[in-house]
Write a protein that holds these residues in place. Structure first.
Motif, PDB file in Angstrom:
ATOM      1  N   GLU A   1      38.329  17.676  37.200  1.00  0.00           N
ATOM      2  CA  GLU A   1      38.568  18.976  36.560  1.00  0.00           C
ATOM      3  C   GLU A   1      38.893  20.068  37.570  1.00  0.00           C
ATOM      4  O   GLU A   1      38.980  21.237  37.218  1.00  0.00           O
ATOM      5  CB  GLU A   1      37.342  19.364  35.717  1.00  0.00           C
ATOM      6  CG  GLU A   1      37.224  18.492  34.474  1.00  0.00           C
ATOM      7  CD  GLU A   1      35.933  18.704  33.703  1.00  0.00           C
ATOM      8  OE1 GLU A   1      35.007  19.376  34.236  1.00  0.00           O
ATOM      9  OE2 GLU A   1      35.827  18.184  32.583  1.00  0.00           O
ATOM     10  N   LYS A   2      39.020  19.704  38.826  1.00  0.00           N
ATOM     11  CA  LYS A   2      39.356  20.630  39.905  1.00  0.00           C
ATOM     12  C   LYS A   2      38.296  21.725  40.062  1.00  0.00           C
ATOM     13  O   LYS A   2      38.575  22.827  40.514  1.00  0.00           O
ATOM     14  CB  LYS A   2      40.731  21.282  39.667  1.00  0.00           C
ATOM     15  CG  LYS A   2      41.870  20.283  39.471  1.00  0.00           C
ATOM     16  CD  LYS A   2      43.202  21.000  39.408  1.00  0.00           C
ATOM     17  CE  LYS A   2      44.384  20.058  39.422  1.00  0.00           C
ATOM     18  NZ  LYS A   2      44.548  19.260  38.206  1.00  0.00           N
ATOM     19  N   ASN A   3      37.088  21.407  39.643  1.00  0.00           N
ATOM     20  CA  ASN A   3      36.017  22.398  39.670  1.00  0.00           C
ATOM     21  C   ASN A   3      35.141  22.168  40.905  1.00  0.00           C
ATOM     22  O   ASN A   3      34.095  21.543  40.844  1.00  0.00           O
ATOM     23  CB  ASN A   3      35.197  22.263  38.377  1.00  0.00           C
ATOM     24  CG  ASN A   3      34.100  23.305  38.291  1.00  0.00           C
ATOM     25  OD1 ASN A   3      33.898  24.094  39.222  1.00  0.00           O
ATOM     26  ND2 ASN A   3      33.390  23.305  37.179  1.00  0.00           N
ATOM     27  N   TYR A   4      35.595  22.677  42.043  1.00  0.00           N
ATOM     28  CA  TYR A   4      34.858  22.465  43.292  1.00  0.00           C
ATOM     29  C   TYR A   4      33.561  23.267  43.314  1.00  0.00           C
ATOM     30  O   TYR A   4      32.591  22.872  43.946  1.00  0.00           O
ATOM     31  CB  TYR A   4      35.739  22.830  44.498  1.00  0.00           C
ATOM     32  CG  TYR A   4      36.931  21.916  44.679  1.00  0.00           C
ATOM     33  CD1 TYR A   4      37.077  20.762  43.897  1.00  0.00           C
ATOM     34  CD2 TYR A   4      37.909  22.176  45.622  1.00  0.00           C
ATOM     35  CE1 TYR A   4      38.159  19.914  44.053  1.00  0.00           C
ATOM     36  CE2 TYR A   4      39.004  21.336  45.791  1.00  0.00           C
ATOM     37  CZ  TYR A   4      39.122  20.208  44.995  1.00  0.00           C
ATOM     38  OH  TYR A   4      40.190  19.377  45.153  1.00  0.00           O
ATOM     39  N   VAL A   5      33.568  24.416  42.636  1.00  0.00           N
ATOM     40  CA  VAL A   5      32.331  25.207  42.568  1.00  0.00           C
ATOM     41  C   VAL A   5      31.264  24.407  41.831  1.00  0.00           C
ATOM     42  O   VAL A   5      30.122  24.290  42.282  1.00  0.00           O
ATOM     43  CB  VAL A   5      32.581  26.561  41.863  1.00  0.00           C
ATOM     44  CG1 VAL A   5      31.279  27.300  41.641  1.00  0.00           C
ATOM     45  CG2 VAL A   5      33.562  27.406  42.664  1.00  0.00           C
TER      46      VAL A   5
ATOM     47  N   ASN B   1      46.127  28.090  41.889  1.00  0.00           N
ATOM     48  CA  ASN B   1      47.141  27.253  41.237  1.00  0.00           C
ATOM     49  C   ASN B   1      47.320  25.947  42.027  1.00  0.00           C
ATOM     50  O   ASN B   1      47.377  25.962  43.253  1.00  0.00           O
ATOM     51  CB  ASN B   1      48.468  28.023  41.182  1.00  0.00           C
ATOM     52  CG  ASN B   1      49.613  27.135  40.733  1.00  0.00           C
ATOM     53  OD1 ASN B   1      50.275  26.493  41.546  1.00  0.00           O
ATOM     54  ND2 ASN B   1      49.829  27.074  39.439  1.00  0.00           N
TER      55      ASN B   1
ATOM     56  N   LYS C   1      29.951  21.622  44.014  1.00  0.00           N
ATOM     57  CA  LYS C   1      28.982  22.118  45.009  1.00  0.00           C
ATOM     58  C   LYS C   1      27.633  22.398  44.373  1.00  0.00           C
ATOM     59  O   LYS C   1      26.593  21.972  44.877  1.00  0.00           O
ATOM     60  CB  LYS C   1      29.509  23.417  45.648  1.00  0.00           C
ATOM     61  CG  LYS C   1      30.387  23.171  46.876  1.00  0.00           C
ATOM     62  CD  LYS C   1      30.835  24.492  47.479  1.00  0.00           C
ATOM     63  CE  LYS C   1      32.340  24.616  47.360  1.00  0.00           C
ATOM     64  NZ  LYS C   1      32.885  25.902  47.776  1.00  0.00           N
TER      65      LYS C   1
ATOM     66  N   VAL D   1      43.478  24.658  36.743  1.00  0.00           N
ATOM     67  CA  VAL D   1      43.526  25.355  38.032  1.00  0.00           C
ATOM     68  C   VAL D   1      42.336  24.901  38.880  1.00  0.00           C
ATOM     69  O   VAL D   1      41.362  24.378  38.350  1.00  0.00           O
ATOM     70  CB  VAL D   1      43.445  26.890  37.861  1.00  0.00           C
ATOM     71  CG1 VAL D   1      44.651  27.406  37.109  1.00  0.00           C
ATOM     72  CG2 VAL D   1      42.162  27.304  37.158  1.00  0.00           C
ATOM     73  N   TYR D   2      42.441  25.077  40.178  1.00  0.00           N
ATOM     74  CA  TYR D   2      41.313  24.780  41.057  1.00  0.00           C
ATOM     75  C   TYR D   2      40.321  25.924  41.056  1.00  0.00           C
ATOM     76  O   TYR D   2      40.709  27.088  41.156  1.00  0.00           O
ATOM     77  CB  TYR D   2      41.799  24.540  42.486  1.00  0.00           C
ATOM     78  CG  TYR D   2      42.386  23.165  42.682  1.00  0.00           C
ATOM     79  CD1 TYR D   2      41.563  22.075  42.921  1.00  0.00           C
ATOM     80  CD2 TYR D   2      43.753  22.961  42.607  1.00  0.00           C
ATOM     81  CE1 TYR D   2      42.089  20.811  43.088  1.00  0.00           C
ATOM     82  CE2 TYR D   2      44.291  21.697  42.772  1.00  0.00           C
ATOM     83  CZ  TYR D   2      43.448  20.625  43.015  1.00  0.00           C
ATOM     84  OH  TYR D   2      43.978  19.377  43.167  1.00  0.00           O
ATOM     85  N   GLU D   3      39.049  25.582  40.928  1.00  0.00           N
ATOM     86  CA  GLU D   3      38.001  26.588  41.023  1.00  0.00           C
ATOM     87  C   GLU D   3      37.352  26.355  42.378  1.00  0.00           C
ATOM     88  O   GLU D   3      36.589  25.410  42.553  1.00  0.00           O
ATOM     89  CB  GLU D   3      37.016  26.354  39.869  1.00  0.00           C
ATOM     90  CG  GLU D   3      36.003  27.431  39.697  1.00  0.00           C
ATOM     91  CD  GLU D   3      35.100  27.148  38.491  1.00  0.00           C
ATOM     92  OE1 GLU D   3      35.573  26.638  37.463  1.00  0.00           O
ATOM     93  OE2 GLU D   3      33.897  27.428  38.615  1.00  0.00           O
ATOM     94  N   VAL D   4      37.696  27.180  43.376  1.00  0.00           N
ATOM     95  CA  VAL D   4      37.336  26.815  44.745  1.00  0.00           C
ATOM     96  C   VAL D   4      36.125  27.538  45.313  1.00  0.00           C
ATOM     97  O   VAL D   4      35.488  27.043  46.227  1.00  0.00           O
ATOM     98  CB  VAL D   4      38.524  26.998  45.721  1.00  0.00           C
ATOM     99  CG1 VAL D   4      39.618  25.986  45.422  1.00  0.00           C
ATOM    100  CG2 VAL D   4      39.073  28.405  45.667  1.00  0.00           C
TER     101      VAL D   4
END
Lengths: 212, 394
Positions: free
Chosen positions: B191-195, A185, B198, A84-87
């Motif tokens: 890993e889609k970990n934008y936090v 998601n 940052k 999942v994206y952790e935004v």
């Protein structure tokens, strides 16, 4: 009107805090949600639907897309490794993961055991430390383990340290600090990008103001 | 492990029952026809390949490969994707074939068992590879064809995210200076970990301009206007080249008239090292998992000793069928029930009806237990039963 945005959240304190953030970000949520036993709560004015799940399950609901968005602790994100994206770091429910044990604990070479609700996270941590331990998975009340001799140390979340103290345990090592994250998601992130981007932006503004 | 129950299958393995088979087949046929009409030639390759060749070259992670040993002790893999086998064929059996080469496939691929449901270990994939063409037209053709194939399958509400790994790599490298540090940042995107991205950027003590450039990357998601925003972040040749490549691609996609389905996403990193240029992923509104993906992989063919640029895509048939959300009705069938005295007549009747294109089940009455229950499955039942016994319902 488009279908409601589905938001998975843990019950209890994180839910309250996250709802408060959403209110500050001008989402039209009622001042109170009455029936506390309901697992699915509608918020028609904000066009949202809240799915109340066990904290550890939030990333699962989001990964499978039955929830578009979720609020999950970093601890569960590390433990579950969901796609999942952790935004956004919501900066709520601040705490940290720590290794704890009985006072005067000394490392032993005889099959050291660590009890935890977070077997993956604990395994990863000790691997990085170059220490070989055996992990015992428990589902709660981890503090009992060293007291009854099931394990000599535990890995758990610490917020105030009160629970450890009450059970006569001491913190041995800080591992990683934890806050709640907004997760998305991957498909919803594209198919509902306008609404989700808007939500992330509004929440980011609130979180940054709180920081300042 | 304890003895499995007789009905059990290994984890992640699925049966395809008639209704699902029918649905899958009709979806596959529609897509195959579309892909064929673009001039792609279908091929098949073996289910088993060497670990050292295809297994090693594949984009699929080592721990996801099914491995076994042959009698000589060589490690084999069950093919985890079709791109690597096709690269092998393009570099060997088809090595005298002039480029560009357009090949298509539909086949089952295998990924080692995952911990829980929703992740099959064997699933059907359909796709194409366009080998030996480095133009933006080729990249555009991939995306346009994938869209047409999804449409042909009956998918309505869908989006394609398009990124460029060359842009990401060049920007990261330009700001942080070396490949190792760039790799750390790239992993956060993967890993889609934008936090995490940052936080890591903030911990690097970069100049405020550089910090802004990296954080700006996260905002590069949207329509063609993002191309201009992306331009503001780059100062080096490689990134500018990648960006130029994307602009051309956008042109191509406008030519195909498919930009309504496209969103640019410069953060799309689907693999740590495999792809080299344009990458893309397809999503349908009814399913939480991506349905299809593809991209440019210019470094794969040289592993098989025939360096060539190449691009392609694959569509997950199992996920697509789920996203379409409807099972195909079984075609209507007629049943001809007969008693052995009139078998010949019945066979003749069945033959005639089949010649007319009907689906006919020919069934000896004696072989059926409960005739009423049996008959329910058919749109029509014709009886050729011995009249003398008086039980004909003709």
């Amino acid at each position: 009107m488009s279908e409601p945005l589905k938001v998975a959240m843990p019950k209890g304190r994180i839910f309250e805090e996250a709802i408060e953030l959403l209110r500050q970000a001008d989402f039209a949520l009622p001042s109170e949600f009455d029936d506390s036993r309901k697992l699915i709560i509608e918020a028609p004015d904000a066009n949202m639907r809240f799915i109340l799940a066990k904290p550890m399950d939030v990333p699962t609901y989001v990964e499978h897309g039955v929830a578009d968005i979720g609020v999950a602790g970093k601890d569960t994100m590390i433990e579950e490794e969901r796609d999942v994206y952790e935004v956004l770091d919501l900066n709520i429910s601040e705490c940290y993961m720590a290794v704890a044990g009985l006072p005067g604990y000394e490392k032993t070479d005889i099959n050291p055991k660590v009890a935890s609700k977070y077997p993956n996270l604990a395994t990863q941590y000790f691997k990085e430390q170059g220490e070989q331990v055996e992990i015992i998975k428990l589902n709660g009340s981890i503090e009992i383990a060293p007291l009854v001799g099931l394990a000599d140390r535990i890995v758990d979340i610490v917020s105030s340290g009160q629970t450890l103290k009450e059970n006569g345990l001491v913190e041995l090592e800080k591992m990683v600090s934890i806050t709640s994250r907004l997760i998305v998601n991957p498909v919803s992130y594209r198919m509902k990008d306008t609404r989700i981007d808007d939500m992330v932006e509004r929440l980011a503004r609130v979180v940054e103001e709180d920081d300042a | 492990m304890s003895q499995p129950f007789m009905f059990e299958k290994p984890i992640g393995m699925r049966d395809t029952l008639p209704a699902y088979y029918q649905t899958k087949r009709s979806v596959r046929d529609q897509m195959e026809e579309e892909i064929g009409s673009w001039g792609y030639l279908p091929i098949e390759t073996p289910a088993l390949e060497y670990y050292d060749t295809v297994g090693h070259a594949s984009a699929i992670l080592d721990q996801q490969l099914f491995k076994l040993l042959d009698q000589q002790g060589n490690t084999l893999v069950l093919r985890p994707d079709m791109t690597a086998p096709i690269a092998r064929v393009a570099a060997s059996s088809l090595k005298d074939h002039t480029f560009p080469l357009r090949l298509s496939y539909h086949t089952n691929v295998f990924r080692a068992q995952q911990r829980e449901g929703g992740r099959p270990a064997e699933f059907e994939q359909m796709g194409v590879e366009l080998v030996g063409d480095d133009t933006a037209s080729a990249d555009g053709e991939m995306i346009a064809l994938m869209i047409d194939a999804l449409k042909a399958a009956g998918l309505k509400d869908f989006q394609i995210a398009v990124g460029h790994i060359g842009y990401v790599n060049a920007l990261l490298l330009d700001v942080v200076g070396n490949e190792e540090r760039a790799g750390t940042l790239r992993r956060f995107l993967y890993e889609k970990n934008y936090v995490g991205f940052k936080h890591h950027v903030e911990s690097l003590n970069l100049s405020s301009i550089d910090e802004k450039r990296l954080l700006g990357l996260l905002k590069l998601r949207g329509g063609s206007e993002k191309l201009n925003e992306a331009e503001e972040l780059v100062y080096n040749g490689d990134a500018a080249k990648a960006l130029d490549n994307l602009r051309q691609l956008w042109d191509v996609l406008e030519g195909y008239g498919v930009t309504d389905h496209i969103k640019l996403d410069f953060n799309l990193v689907m693999h740590m090292s495999y792809y080299t240029g344009v990458v893309f992923e397809g999503y349908g509104s009814r399913l939480g998992f991506p349905l299809s993906s593809g991209g440019r992989y210019d470094e794969l063919l040289q592993k098989f000793n025939r360096p060539a640029q190449a691009t392609g895509f694959g569509i997950r048939l199992d996920l697509l069928v789920e996203a379409l959300g409807q099972t195909k009705q079984q075609p209507q069938q007629t049943c001809i029930l007969f008693s052995k005295e009139r078998r010949k007549e019945a066979i003749e009747e069945a033959k005639q009806q089949r010649e007319q294109g009907k689906r006919v089940v020919l069934q000896d009455l004696q072989g059926v237990g409960n005739v009423d229950e049996w008959s329910e499955a058919f749109s029509e039942v014709i009886s050729f039963i011995d009249n003398k016994k008086g039980d004909s319902n003709e």
